[in-house]
Design a protein around this motif. Structure first.
Motif, PDB file in Angstrom:
ATOM      1  N   GLY A 422       0.810  -1.217   0.000  1.00 35.66           N
ATOM      2  CA  GLY A 422       0.000   0.000   0.000  1.00 35.66           C
ATOM      3  C   GLY A 422       0.838   1.259   0.000  1.00 35.66           C
ATOM      4  O   GLY A 422       0.740   2.070   0.936  1.00 35.66           O
ATOM      5  N   PRO A 423       1.668   1.476  -1.007  1.00 32.00           N
ATOM      6  CA  PRO A 423       2.499   2.686  -1.028  1.00 32.00           C
ATOM      7  C   PRO A 423       1.647   3.944  -1.216  1.00 32.00           C
ATOM      8  O   PRO A 423       0.581   3.901  -1.826  1.00 32.00           O
ATOM      9  CB  PRO A 423       3.423   2.466  -2.228  1.00 32.00           C
ATOM     10  CG  PRO A 423       2.653   1.556  -3.131  1.00 32.00           C
ATOM     11  CD  PRO A 423       1.877   0.653  -2.211  1.00 32.00           C
ATOM     12  N   LEU A 424       2.143   5.047  -0.669  1.00 27.35           N
ATOM     13  CA  LEU A 424       1.487   6.340  -0.848  1.00 27.35           C
ATOM     14  C   LEU A 424       2.077   7.012  -2.078  1.00 27.35           C
ATOM     15  O   LEU A 424       3.292   6.980  -2.295  1.00 27.35           O
ATOM     16  CB  LEU A 424       1.704   7.225   0.377  1.00 27.35           C
ATOM     17  CG  LEU A 424       1.304   6.631   1.732  1.00 27.35           C
ATOM     18  CD1 LEU A 424       1.659   7.600   2.853  1.00 27.35           C
ATOM     19  CD2 LEU A 424      -0.172   6.290   1.756  1.00 27.35           C
ATOM     20  N   THR A 425       1.227   7.593  -2.890  1.00 27.80           N
ATOM     21  CA  THR A 425       1.680   8.315  -4.081  1.00 27.80           C
ATOM     22  C   THR A 425       1.689   9.807  -3.781  1.00 27.80           C
ATOM     23  O   THR A 425       0.657  10.372  -3.414  1.00 27.80           O
ATOM     24  CB  THR A 425       0.767   8.018  -5.283  1.00 27.80           C
ATOM     25  OG1 THR A 425       0.759   6.613  -5.530  1.00 27.80           O
ATOM     26  CG2 THR A 425       1.251   8.755  -6.516  1.00 27.80           C
ATOM     27  N   ILE A 426       2.857  10.419  -3.925  1.00 24.97           N
ATOM     28  CA  ILE A 426       3.009  11.848  -3.670  1.00 24.97           C
ATOM     29  C   ILE A 426       3.071  12.575  -5.008  1.00 24.97           C
ATOM     30  O   ILE A 426       3.935  12.281  -5.847  1.00 24.97           O
ATOM     31  CB  ILE A 426       4.284  12.150  -2.858  1.00 24.97           C
ATOM     32  CG1 ILE A 426       4.395  11.210  -1.650  1.00 24.97           C
ATOM     33  CG2 ILE A 426       4.309  13.608  -2.438  1.00 24.97           C
ATOM     34  CD1 ILE A 426       3.255  11.328  -0.671  1.00 24.97           C
ATOM     35  N   VAL A 427       2.129  13.478  -5.229  1.00 22.57           N
ATOM     36  CA  VAL A 427       2.071  14.252  -6.478  1.00 22.57           C
ATOM     37  C   VAL A 427       2.526  15.675  -6.155  1.00 22.57           C
ATOM     38  O   VAL A 427       1.870  16.377  -5.376  1.00 22.57           O
ATOM     39  CB  VAL A 427       0.645  14.263  -7.064  1.00 22.57           C
ATOM     40  CG1 VAL A 427       0.634  15.004  -8.399  1.00 22.57           C
ATOM     41  CG2 VAL A 427       0.124  12.849  -7.233  1.00 22.57           C
ATOM     42  N   VAL A 428       3.640  16.075  -6.746  1.00 20.68           N
ATOM     43  CA  VAL A 428       4.220  17.394  -6.479  1.00 20.68           C
ATOM     44  C   VAL A 428       3.914  18.317  -7.649  1.00 20.68           C
ATOM     45  O   VAL A 428       4.261  18.014  -8.804  1.00 20.68           O
ATOM     46  CB  VAL A 428       5.741  17.305  -6.264  1.00 20.68           C
ATOM     47  CG1 VAL A 428       6.303  18.688  -5.911  1.00 20.68           C
ATOM     48  CG2 VAL A 428       6.066  16.299  -5.175  1.00 20.68           C
ATOM     49  N   SER A 507       3.902  22.825  -4.043  1.00 16.45           N
ATOM     50  CA  SER A 507       2.828  22.160  -3.305  1.00 16.45           C
ATOM     51  C   SER A 507       2.773  20.691  -3.675  1.00 16.45           C
ATOM     52  O   SER A 507       3.235  20.289  -4.744  1.00 16.45           O
ATOM     53  CB  SER A 507       1.484  22.822  -3.619  1.00 16.45           C
ATOM     54  OG  SER A 507       1.172  22.683  -4.991  1.00 16.45           O
ATOM     55  N   PHE A 508       2.225  19.892  -2.781  1.00 19.47           N
ATOM     56  CA  PHE A 508       2.095  18.455  -3.077  1.00 19.47           C
ATOM     57  C   PHE A 508       0.833  17.921  -2.414  1.00 19.47           C
ATOM     58  O   PHE A 508       0.292  18.514  -1.471  1.00 19.47           O
ATOM     59  CB  PHE A 508       3.327  17.679  -2.616  1.00 19.47           C
ATOM     60  CG  PHE A 508       3.456  17.548  -1.122  1.00 19.47           C
ATOM     61  CD1 PHE A 508       2.874  16.492  -0.428  1.00 19.47           C
ATOM     62  CD2 PHE A 508       4.174  18.494  -0.393  1.00 19.47           C
ATOM     63  CE1 PHE A 508       2.994  16.381   0.948  1.00 19.47           C
ATOM     64  CE2 PHE A 508       4.300  18.388   0.986  1.00 19.47           C
ATOM     65  CZ  PHE A 508       3.709  17.332   1.659  1.00 19.47           C
ATOM     66  N   GLU A 509       0.374  16.774  -2.912  1.00 21.63           N
ATOM     67  CA  GLU A 509      -0.792  16.092  -2.368  1.00 21.63           C
ATOM     68  C   GLU A 509      -0.503  14.607  -2.262  1.00 21.63           C
ATOM     69  O   GLU A 509       0.338  14.075  -3.008  1.00 21.63           O
ATOM     70  CB  GLU A 509      -2.025  16.343  -3.243  1.00 21.63           C
ATOM     71  CG  GLU A 509      -2.509  17.792  -3.199  1.00 21.63           C
ATOM     72  CD  GLU A 509      -3.655  18.052  -4.159  1.00 21.63           C
ATOM     73  OE1 GLU A 509      -3.627  17.498  -5.271  1.00 21.63           O
ATOM     74  OE2 GLU A 509      -4.566  18.806  -3.803  1.00 21.63           O
ATOM     75  N   VAL A 510      -1.210  13.949  -1.354  1.00 20.11           N
ATOM     76  CA  VAL A 510      -1.010  12.521  -1.104  1.00 20.11           C
ATOM     77  C   VAL A 510      -2.184  11.745  -1.679  1.00 20.11           C
ATOM     78  O   VAL A 510      -3.345  12.044  -1.383  1.00 20.11           O
ATOM     79  CB  VAL A 510      -0.893  12.240   0.408  1.00 20.11           C
ATOM     80  CG1 VAL A 510      -0.596  10.758   0.649  1.00 20.11           C
ATOM     81  CG2 VAL A 510       0.178  13.106   1.035  1.00 20.11           C
ATOM     82  N   THR A 511      -1.883  10.764  -2.500  1.00 21.28           N
ATOM     83  CA  THR A 511      -2.941   9.939  -3.086  1.00 21.28           C
ATOM     84  C   THR A 511      -2.458   8.492  -3.150  1.00 21.28           C
ATOM     85  O   THR A 511      -1.603   8.083  -2.374  1.00 21.28           O
ATOM     86  CB  THR A 511      -3.351  10.474  -4.470  1.00 21.28           C
ATOM     87  OG1 THR A 511      -4.476   9.730  -4.952  1.00 21.28           O
ATOM     88  CG2 THR A 511      -2.229  10.388  -5.470  1.00 21.28           C
ATOM     89  N   GLY A 512      -2.992   7.713  -4.088  1.00 18.59           N
ATOM     90  CA  GLY A 512      -2.726   6.284  -4.126  1.00 18.59           C
ATOM     91  C   GLY A 512      -3.889   5.534  -3.514  1.00 18.59           C
ATOM     92  O   GLY A 512      -4.735   6.108  -2.815  1.00 18.59           O
ATOM     93  N   LYS A 513      -3.935   4.221  -3.731  1.00 15.42           N
ATOM     94  CA  LYS A 513      -5.079   3.436  -3.252  1.00 15.42           C
ATOM     95  C   LYS A 513      -5.231   3.509  -1.735  1.00 15.42           C
ATOM     96  O   LYS A 513      -6.344   3.644  -1.218  1.00 15.42           O
ATOM     97  CB  LYS A 513      -4.932   1.980  -3.680  1.00 15.42           C
ATOM     98  CG  LYS A 513      -6.133   1.126  -3.300  1.00 15.42           C
ATOM     99  CD  LYS A 513      -5.968  -0.305  -3.737  1.00 15.42           C
ATOM    100  CE  LYS A 513      -7.226  -1.110  -3.400  1.00 15.42           C
ATOM    101  NZ  LYS A 513      -7.569  -1.086  -1.969  1.00 15.42           N
ATOM    102  N   THR A 514      -4.110   3.447  -1.018  1.00 16.67           N
ATOM    103  CA  THR A 514      -4.198   3.483   0.438  1.00 16.67           C
ATOM    104  C   THR A 514      -4.769   4.806   0.922  1.00 16.67           C
ATOM    105  O   THR A 514      -5.685   4.842   1.761  1.00 16.67           O
ATOM    106  CB  THR A 514      -2.810   3.248   1.050  1.00 16.67           C
ATOM    107  OG1 THR A 514      -2.322   1.967   0.633  1.00 16.67           O
ATOM    108  CG2 THR A 514      -2.871   3.294   2.568  1.00 16.67           C
ATOM    109  N   ALA A 515      -4.245   5.918   0.411  1.00 17.86           N
ATOM    110  CA  ALA A 515      -4.743   7.237   0.806  1.00 17.86           C
ATOM    111  C   ALA A 515      -6.182   7.433   0.353  1.00 17.86           C
ATOM    112  O   ALA A 515      -6.996   8.041   1.069  1.00 17.86           O
ATOM    113  CB  ALA A 515      -3.851   8.331   0.224  1.00 17.86           C
TER     114      ALA A 515
END
Length: 745
Positions: A422-428, A507-515
């Protein structure tokens, strides 16, 4: 209301051929439209208003096509005990599989585990990722078979190979067998209740026709409104259950009116005017609960709710028109054998004033306070586990160990750590940076800060888009996707974001299936109270119109809250805490599906109000006809307890059929709904309702005069009908031809 439906029932009975042909024509027209309508495009799961969705949308905009990639398969290689995947023979077998997998027609790319450094530190596990150009539903059988054959050949080398991802994942059963089991049990219950094959078959026929009309309607409108295959699941379940129940009450009332000496057509009209009125308002409560799902703000859930509401409306219309019409063809067939023969035994049975329902009611009204206390305490005890409720979206870890997806999940967790799945995807978003070098430096600073966050074990190398103004990298947690510590980690990263963004200048946001799962669970949890307020508030107003009482609607709402909390507590106890999980075949426990509380509240509320309207309307009918409060409670149970119990057993049979499904989420839904019906029908409606009404006495039916003048008199109990017909009517000349043919008798 009762008068209008009375005339509708009589009209449908008289013009039975016209009504029947009309419904056949409707079914044929909608079926033809469904056959010609193109399938709806898969829009995927969206959740407006949450950070994960915003980040996903940004990825789709800055990385065209990347956020909506096709299917993927993660092939996991586990070396035999004492060996490593890097050994010559094992490495050769893995590389051969990678080469063969890449030859598939729909394969976009295959990542070699040795080049991508996708090998565990102990050398015992490795994985290769196969990406496809098409989504899982669009993969051809040839593409799947090609990959499956390559995997099977590699297994011959001695390696243990498991496959995760959605490319080869088996779809959960559609529930056809569960529905068949539910229908079979419903048929047995109806046969025992009515003692007549025709009376048992008519509710089933009405429900099947209603489901057919609603499902073909959903298919016909699928492209127009973007309705997916899953949209009709809830509609089928509720259309079947409500359709049987509604027809059950009308047929039961028809038999009761015939037993009083009314002619067939008159009995059909009276059944439609009394039981039919209860059906209308019971159906409206279900529709309110289902339409209220739009409050949550999840497009998929809104569509499912509205589609199911349409199925319930179809069931109501069929119950009020087609059921009386079918009764017109065979007016005596639904009667018990003794009634058709007018036997002495049947007349003695009809003359009795006591039955199981009335005896139970007399026992409750005799000791109302102990019954009320025991019932409330019992439901309260069942609700205690709700305090430990954890919401989430179970993934492969919730599947049975017999599936390769579950074994692949476990192998990756053992080889690379529990957070690897379940890695977190960081979108910058580095659009504000002055130059590409500045953007790269800013992204590196964000990556370094997140890597230093407690609970993050590693971060991947950032990947930039072509414009160089957006980067994506993965942060692997130390804990599993469903662990509460992972939820805390996401919150920590977001809380520390202002300082990180200020230092980096981006700026960045946290996404991915886990988030995404975490955000969905939080949004559903935040929406639960507004949903309850809207649905319960509207239903209380509706019940105020039906019963013309202040306390009865409030008592109904309180009883519903008790039953739904107790049911949710039972779900938590089994599927989260693991008590008795092995009895249901649940192999792993975890968080409760995010949608479960909303589903439970919406569906069970509608069904609970069904029982409330059917049962209490008969009590109200007896009360307005002059009976004392406690006697009215007993009368209501005498006439309605048996059919309410039968309706509840049918509901439980339909829902329980899904407990045998292989998917944990389907088990959870089936168990939750079945146990909720059990609590609501047999504890709340059969114990708490008569106890409370007995304690309240005349106050239960109190309504201020000023409010009584404001509320419309909809006459659900059929009081105006009883004034018009103080004695049974003899068969009219125009009804003589409706008598059942001798052969049918």
């Amino acid at each position: 209301m009762a008068t209008v439906l009375y005339h509708l029932g009589r009209t449908a009975f008289r013009w039975r051929w016209f009504v029947t042909v009309l419904w056949v024509a409707v079914l044929g027209a909608v079926g033809f439209a469904a056959a010609k309508a193109p399938a709806a495009a898969d829009e995927g799961f969206t959740m407006p208003g949450i950070e994960s969705q915003k980040a996903f949308d940004l990825m789709e905009k800055r990385f065209p096509g990347a956020a909506a990639d096709g299917a993927s398969a993660r092939i996991v290689f586990i070396a035999p005990s004492g060996e490593k995947v890097t050994a010559a023979g094992n490495k050769k077998a893995i590389e051969k599989l990678v080469d063969e997998a890449g030859d598939g027609n729909q394969v976009a790319a295959v990542v070699d585990p040795f080049r991508a450094k996708a090998v565990s530190t102990d050398g015992g596990t490795a994985y290769a990722t196969v990406s496809f150009k098409a989504k899982a539903d669009d993969l051809t059988d040839a593409s799947k078979i090609h990959l499956e054959r390559a995997v099977e050949q590699a297994r011959g080398s001695g390696l243990r190979i498991e496959v995760g991802g959605d490319a080869l994942a088996a779809k959960p059963a559609a529930g056809g067998s569960a529905e068949a089991v539910g229908i079979a049990i419903a048929a047995v219950v109806l046969l025992i209740t009515f003692g007549s094959l025709a009376a048992a078959g008519l509710p089933l026929l009405a429900a099947i026709i209603g489901v057919a009309v609603s499902m073909t309607g959903i298919m016909a409108l699928s492209e127009t409104f973007g309705l997916s295959e899953n949209t009709g699941t809830l509609a089928t379940m509720l259309g079947l259950a409500c359709g049987i129940d509604y027809a059950l009450f009308v047929v039961s009332r028809y038999r009761e009116e015939r037993a009083k000496g009314h002619a067939p057509r008159e009995a059909a009209g009276l059944a439609a005017g009394t039981a039919g009125s209860a059906v209308v308002f019971a159906g409206l409560t279900v529709v309110i609960a289902l339409a209220g799902l739009s409050v949550v703000g999840i497009p998929m859930l809104t569509k499912m709710g509205l589609a199911a509401a349409g199925a319930v409306l179809a069931s109501v219309l069929i119950c009020l028109t087609l059921v009386p019409a079918i009764l017109g063809f065979w007016p005596n067939a639904v009667l018990a054998r003794g009634a058709r023969r007018n036997s002495r035994r049947h007349r003695r049975k009809q003359a009795r004033t006591e039955n199981g329902g009335s005896r139970w009611a007399r026992a409750v009204v005799r000791f109302p306070l102990p019954v009320l206390v025991l019932s409330v305490v019992g439901l309260g005890a069942c609700a205690i586990p709700v305090m430990d409720l954890q919401l989430g979206m179970p993934g492969d870890e919730a599947k049975p160990t017999s599936t390769t997806e579950r074994r692949a999940y476990d192998a990756l967790a053992d080889g690379f750590g529990p957070g690897f799945n379940g890695p977190l995807t960081i979108v910058v978003d580095a659009k504000g940076a002055d130059a590409p070098k500045a953007a790269a430096a800013a992204v590196a600073a964000v990556s370094k800060d997140i890597a230093g966050t407690e609970g993050v074990v590693s971060v991947s190398q950032a990947r930039f888009n072509e414009a160089g103004n957006t980067a994506v990298f993965a942060a692997t947690p130390a804990t599993s996707p469903t662990d509460e510590k992972t939820k805390d980690l996401v919150k920590t990263i977001r809380d520390e974001r202002p300082g990180i963004e200020k230092d980096a200048g981006v700026s960045f946001e946290v996404t991915g299936k886990t988030a995404l799962d975490i955000d969905v669970a939080q949004k559903v949890q935040d929406s639960l109270i507004p949903y309850l307020v809207v649905v319960v508030g509207l239903a209380v107003v509706l019940l105020l119109l039906v019963f013309r009482s202040l306390l009865v609607p409030l008592k109904a709402a309180f009883g519903f809250l008790l039953s739904v909390l107790a049911a949710l507590g039972a779900v938590v106890a089994v599927f989260q805490q693991g008590h008795g999980a092995e009895l249901l075949g649940v192999e792993s426990t975890g968080p409760i599906m995010s949608m479960m509380p909303i589903f439970l509240v919406g569906i069970v509320f509608g069904l609970a109000m069904d029982y409330e309207v059917f049962l209490v309307s008969r009590m109200r009918e007896a009360y307005v006809h002059g009976e004392a409060p406690k006697d009215a409670v007993v009368s209501g149970f005498r006439h309605s307890a048996r059919v309410v119990v039968a309706a509840a057993l049918i509901m439980m049979a339909v829902f329980s059929g899904f407990i045998g499904a292989g998917e944990s989420m389907i088990k959870m839904i089936g168990f939750g709904l079945a146990i909720a019906v059990l609590f609501d029908a047999f504890v709340v409606r059969m114990a708490i309702v008569p106890a409370v009404l007995a304690l309240l006495g005349h106050k239960a039916w109190y309504l201020p005069k000023w409010l009584s003048r404001l509320l419309p008199d909809i006459d659900v109990e059929g009081e105006k009908l009883s004034r018009r017909m103080t004695a049974p009517t003899a068969p009219a000349a125009e009804e003589q031809h409706t008598a059942e043919p001798a052969a049918a008798r």
